[in-house]
Design a protein around this motif. Sequence first.
Motif, PDB file in Angstrom:
ATOM      1  N   ARG A   1       0.846  -1.198   0.000  1.00  0.00           N
ATOM      2  CA  ARG A   1       0.000   0.000   0.000  1.00  0.00           C
ATOM      3  C   ARG A   1       0.877   1.242   0.000  1.00  0.00           C
ATOM      4  NH1 ARG A   1      -3.506  -2.458   4.109  1.00  0.00           N
ATOM      5  NH2 ARG A   1      -2.472  -1.185   5.657  1.00  0.00           N
ATOM      6  N   ARG A   2       0.681   2.100  -0.995  1.00  0.00           N
ATOM      7  CA  ARG A   2       1.438   3.343  -1.078  1.00  0.00           C
ATOM      8  C   ARG A   2       0.594   4.563  -0.728  1.00  0.00           C
ATOM      9  NH1 ARG A   2       6.027   3.294  -4.210  1.00  0.00           N
ATOM     10  NH2 ARG A   2       6.180   5.489  -3.591  1.00  0.00           N
ATOM     11  N   LEU A   3      -0.721   4.445  -0.865  1.00  0.00           N
ATOM     12  CA  LEU A   3      -1.595   5.581  -0.604  1.00  0.00           C
ATOM     13  C   LEU A   3      -2.988   5.053  -0.289  1.00  0.00           C
ATOM     14  CD1 LEU A   3      -1.919   8.820  -2.737  1.00  0.00           C
ATOM     15  CD2 LEU A   3      -3.933   7.408  -2.339  1.00  0.00           C
ATOM     16  N   VAL A   4      -3.618   5.669   0.709  1.00  0.00           N
ATOM     17  CA  VAL A   4      -5.018   5.391   1.032  1.00  0.00           C
ATOM     18  C   VAL A   4      -5.744   6.726   1.051  1.00  0.00           C
ATOM     19  CG1 VAL A   4      -6.652   4.527   2.748  1.00  0.00           C
ATOM     20  CG2 VAL A   4      -4.480   3.333   2.381  1.00  0.00           C
ATOM     21  N   TYR A   5      -6.778   6.847   0.234  1.00  0.00           N
ATOM     22  CA  TYR A   5      -7.567   8.076   0.200  1.00  0.00           C
ATOM     23  C   TYR A   5      -9.028   7.747   0.436  1.00  0.00           C
ATOM     24  CZ  TYR A   5     -10.271  12.034  -1.329  1.00  0.00           C
ATOM     25  OH  TYR A   5     -11.192  13.050  -1.355  1.00  0.00           O
TER      26      TYR A   5
END
Length: 268
Positions: A117-121
Amino acid sequence: MRVVCVQLGVEGGAVEDNVAAAIEATREAAANGADLVVLPELFDVGYFAFESYARAAQGLAGDRLGRFAAVAGEEDVNVLAGTVVEDLAASAAAGVDVPADEGLANTAVLFDRSGDRRLVYRKRHLFGYGSEETTRMVPGEREPVTEIEGVRVGVTTCYDLRFPEQFRRMVEAGVDCVLVPSAWPYPRVEHWRTLGRARAIENLAYVAAVNGSGAFGGDALCGRTTVYDPWGTTLASAGEEPTTVTAEVDPDRVAAVREEFPALRDRR
């Protein structure tokens, strides 16, 4: 960076069928040279299948998102699983930082080529006009930006297109390209076209607006997935049927346009 936007045909409530179709499309895009595959808003359950949200929800550590992490690693491709219904309590139980201890969120997750996971929005602006999203979802609080393939990317979701200040904050964080997974319906087609282009023009950034396709009772998604360059020029676009849209995103192009036309430096 070669971006492939998947305009998926989404069936309301048919979670397993939708996920299987998304995985198949991701594998095909990777085989055709994609660096980043972007999926539309609530591709797992279908935006207008409100009664199915709770049944479909899983935490970020759930097996459904785990399948996309696995595909990213197996196919050596970045994947924006954008978006799914997140069970915030399940995510919190797994040690994930969440905006509330319970409830559901409209959540996009960016996996890198290793499946990490690199980004959670989580969608900040929940839609209430003829929609149950505001009563069933918890809004997000953060606007993360990360770098993949040498490109600084951020994510907004659908209705967020109407709030330009959110895009400007990401520009201030160095974004080159904003990914916009969406479930944009008829009849607001001209709004879809205008807002995506406007966000690209005013921020001198790429905007990849990825919509779904399909009908849900009396509602239908308008498709028309489009990628705009930093001048607001359409690089690639689709009609209303399920398909993929491919475009090249170049951070040097962003820098060159901002140098040639320094509107961002002229703000007061």
